[in-house]
Motif scaffolding. Structure first.
Motif, PDB file in Angstrom:
ATOM      1  N   SER B 275       0.899  -1.215   0.049  1.00 17.84           N
ATOM      2  CA  SER B 275      -0.096   0.054  -0.137  1.00 17.84           C
ATOM      3  C   SER B 275       0.925   1.326   0.246  1.00 17.84           C
ATOM      4  O   SER B 275       2.102   1.288   0.412  1.00 17.84           O
ATOM      5  CB  SER B 275      -0.795  -0.043   1.401  1.00 17.84           C
ATOM      6  OG  SER B 275      -0.233   0.036   2.434  1.00 17.84           O
ATOM      7  N   ALA B 290      -4.130   0.968  -2.086  1.00 18.63           N
ATOM      8  CA  ALA B 290      -3.249  -0.348  -2.283  1.00 18.63           C
ATOM      9  C   ALA B 290      -3.122  -0.865  -3.427  1.00 18.63           C
ATOM     10  O   ALA B 290      -3.815  -0.449  -4.368  1.00 18.63           O
ATOM     11  CB  ALA B 290      -4.225  -1.532  -1.633  1.00 18.63           C
ATOM     12  N   ALA B 296      -0.887   1.017  -8.009  1.00 15.54           N
ATOM     13  CA  ALA B 296      -1.395   1.717  -6.824  1.00 15.54           C
ATOM     14  C   ALA B 296      -2.110   3.036  -7.631  1.00 15.54           C
ATOM     15  O   ALA B 296      -1.123   3.811  -8.186  1.00 15.54           O
ATOM     16  CB  ALA B 296      -0.772   1.898  -5.727  1.00 15.54           C
ATOM     17  N   SER B 316       5.360   3.664   2.090  1.00 13.21           N
ATOM     18  CA  SER B 316       4.677   2.699   1.812  1.00 13.21           C
ATOM     19  C   SER B 316       5.347   1.332   3.038  1.00 13.21           C
ATOM     20  O   SER B 316       6.340   1.021   3.105  1.00 13.21           O
ATOM     21  CB  SER B 316       5.265   1.664   0.428  1.00 13.21           C
ATOM     22  OG  SER B 316       4.842   0.275   0.679  1.00 13.21           O
TER      23      SER B 316
END
Lengths: 196, 476
Positions: B275, B290, B296, B316
């Motif tokens: 994520s 995510a 993403a 992240s």
């Protein structure tokens, strides 16, 4: 008649022997004139003569009086060190000469390859191979670790030969800490025969 | 007489002998004269030095991934943190700094019905945009009075005609103004905007076959779309882009002129389960998402020029990525790359003047980007280094470059599917420690590259050239 011929020949031979044994000298005049001229072929420094080398050293090129001798000193690193155009051979005369470069005393005790490559003026340097880059497109090469001769290279009037130096040591080789010297002679001649 | 007869053959023999001798002598003399050899002495002295440059293993520290900006679609962006802005010009109106969405904003006041024959006042980019046939213009607006309108302006080259994509307290519209005072409404619709609140205008412009198509969207400050309005026209092709205000006072913020949709930033090459979050320079979370299928998408519509336009951060936790960028702008494309040093096997030669490198790319999700070999200058001097390819085995795709501790990076040696992309060979200055060879390659590539690190003491074709062999094997 046969006796007469034999007698005449004997007389001639006796006279000849008598002349030799009798210390007879005949002098014929021969004039030898020696004129010192400017050498048509000369050394001079290449583009990289006295250029920056490794660890603050210079690529030292010393040209002797009249361009008739040269001394090149390089400081190489392990693996491949290549010196482009450190020395030049120039024909400033009006006639062509065959030029030879001969190693008369090779580099000794060197676990490395030292080689001279002779190029035409301004020739592009191209390399091939791995793990040692090998030059291509040169006129002739000369190992500094063996006695031998490069040439002949016909050097026409106003033409130049560029001299490159390549020093290569194999992986893991122990390199000497002292200076190694090779002695060479440059030979030029108008003759097409191999120089003595 | 008999003697004479007897001597005649001898004399003939003697004369023949002399002539032959003269001929032989002449030939010999000729040979001697042309066989002159001149000998010049020369010496070649060779001394070896300790290697001025040595290889070493990269430090085995750091996470397995990092991220970098791969592409930026925004050609121009500003958070209006300063006024005046270089590259901008005003036409009519009163312009100044005021409190913005984050930090400052641009306050525009239409001074007595504007700068163009009593119409709107403009603050616009002086760089022409006529070379683009598709783009987005985004800006955040806050009505102060509620009496007039404000929005995005697309002007002609003389800056006296313009298209207007605007909002007022009760409507949104797309119109065209033609010099001297012709106003043409292309489309409009009602929308209710509150005075003193922030709204986002996003205009998509497309030009095809001489026609201009405009799509204007209005969002509230949370990113909820309020209305969409479309119009088309073919009167002229816009030459400048900017903002406008008409019979209104307005605060502008977060302006972007972009070649792509600026509402999201994308992170590619991300492994499943990762994520990402975007934080602004004030530490405020702007967006998070995510990764799905290696991508993403982070919605940054509410703050297209993230924060105050500087020091945005991409985070992240799964990949231990926490990178701050000089700016993060909507439309940005970021790429995750593997930096796992445990994928590297490096064997340096005995004098650290050669290296065999093996990179294991198996199971890697994104691009591999790693310092694969450290370069240290051991003698205190400065050298000029480059990479020289010898040959390839297989059809690898990769970029190899030298990143210097002095801050510069070599133009990469680029190989695509086994073909070398010809680039101008450049040299990078290296000194001291901290320089390294950087490898960047897709995870699907394989092959072996044989090359040299080449360095010299002076820039350009001068002095000695030293070559260290490197073998780089990519395995998957």
């Amino acid at each position: 008649m046969g006796f007469m011929r034999f007698s005449v020949l004997c007389v001639v031979l006796l006279v000849a022997v008598g002349l030799v044994c009798g210390g007879f000298f005949a002098y014929c005049p021969v004039r030898v004139a020696v004129e010192v001229v400017e050498p048509p072929i000369v050394f001079y420094g290449g583009n990289n003569a006295n250029a920056s080398g490794l660890s603050g050293q210079l690529v030292q090129v010393y040209i002797g009086c009249g361009g008739a001798s040269a001394n090149v000193t390089v400081h190489a690193a392990a693996r491949a060190s290549y010196y482009v155009d450190v020395l030049r051979v120039f024909n400033r005369g009006n006639a062509g000469y065959n030029v030879y470069l001969r190693v008369v005393e090779a580099l000794r005790g060197l676990p490395a390859c030292g080689c001279i490559y002779l190029y035409g003026e301004g020739a592009e340097r191209v390399f091939a191979g791995w793990p040692a880059p090998a030059p291509e497109g040169y006129l002739d090469e000369l190992s500094l670790t063996d006695e031998g001769t490069a040439g002949p290279i016909l050097l026409g009037p106003r033409e130049t030969i560029e001299v490159d130096l390549h020093v290569y040591s194999p992986i893991g080789a122990e390199l000497p800490t002292t200076l190694s010297r090779a002695r060479l002679i440059l030979i030029y001649t108008p003759s097409g025969e191999e120089p003595p | 007489m008999s003697v004479g007869l007897t001597c005649k053959p001898f004399l003939l023999w003697f004369m023949s002998f002399m002539l032959a001798a003269i001929a032989v002598s002449a030939v010999a003399l000729r040979g001697v004269s042309s066989s002159v050899y001149v000998y010049y002495p020369e010496t070649q002295d060779v001394a070896f030095l300790p290697p001025p440059i040595v290889f070493s293993h990269p430090p085995s520290v750091g996470g397995g991934y990092d991220v970098d900006l791969a592409d930026r679609l925004a050609l121009v962006f500003t958070d209006f943190e300063a006024y005046p802005l270089p590259g901008w010009s005003s036409r009519g109106g009163s312009w100044s700094l005021d409190s913005g969405y984050k930090g400052y904003g641009l306050r525009g006041y239409d001074t007595n019905r504007g700068g163009i024959r009593g119409e709107a006042s403009h603050y616009y980019l002086t760089a022409p945009i006529s070379g683009y046939t598709r783009y987005y213009v985004a800006v955040k607006v806050k009505l102060v009075d509620g009496a007039g309108d404000c929005g995005i302006s697309l002007l002609n080259s003389a800056a006296n005609n313009f298209y207007e994509a605007s909002v007022s307290a009760s409507s949104m519209f797309i119109s065209r103004f033609d010099h001297p005072e012709t106003f043409t409404l292309l489309n409009s619709t009602s929308v209710s905007l509150a005075v003193g609140k922030w709204y986002i205008l996003l205009l998509e412009y497309v030009r095809a076959e001489g026609h201009n198509t405009f799509t204007l969207k209005v969002y509230d400050s949370s990113g909820t779309e309020l209305k969409t309005l479309r119009a088309s026209d073919s009167k002229f092709q816009p030459y400048y882009a900017g903002v406008l205000v008409d019979e209104e006072t307005v605060i502008f913020d977060d302006f972007a002129f972009s070649m792509g949709d600026p509402r999201v930033i994308r992170v590619i090459g991300a492994p499943s389960g990762a994520s990402f979050s975007v934080y602004d320079d004030l530490g405020t979370l702007v967006a998070s998402s995510a990764a799905e299928g290696g991508v993403a998408e982070l919605p940054v519509l509410t703050d297209i020029v993230v924060g105050r336009g500087w020091n945005g951060r991409l985070y992240s936790p799964e990949l231990s990525i926490n990178r701050t960028f000089s700016s993060i702008i909507g439309g940005d494309l970021y790429e995750v790359y593997g930096t796992a040093y445990d994928r590297l096997n490096i064997v340096c030669g005995p004098r650290m003047c050669s290296a065999n490198i093996t990179v294991d790319l198996s199971g890697l999700a994104g691009t591999y980007d790693c310092n694969v070999l450290n370069i240290s200058v051991a003698d205190g001097y400065t050298y000029y280094a480059s990479l020289m390819l010898a040959y390839l085995e297989g059809s690898p795709s990769l970029n190899l470059s030298i990143a210097s501790s002095l801050g510069s990076e070599l133009q990469p040696l680029r190989i695509v599917d086994g073909s070398v992309i010809p680039d101008e060979v450049s040299e990078v200055e290296v000194a001291g420690v901290g320089s390294y060879i950087r490898l960047r390659c897709p995870p699907t590539t394989s092959g072996t590259v044989y090359l040299y690190l080449v360095y010299r003491a002076a820039y350009g074709p001068a002095g000695v050239v030293v070559a260290y062999p490197i073998m780089l094997m990519l395995q998957r």
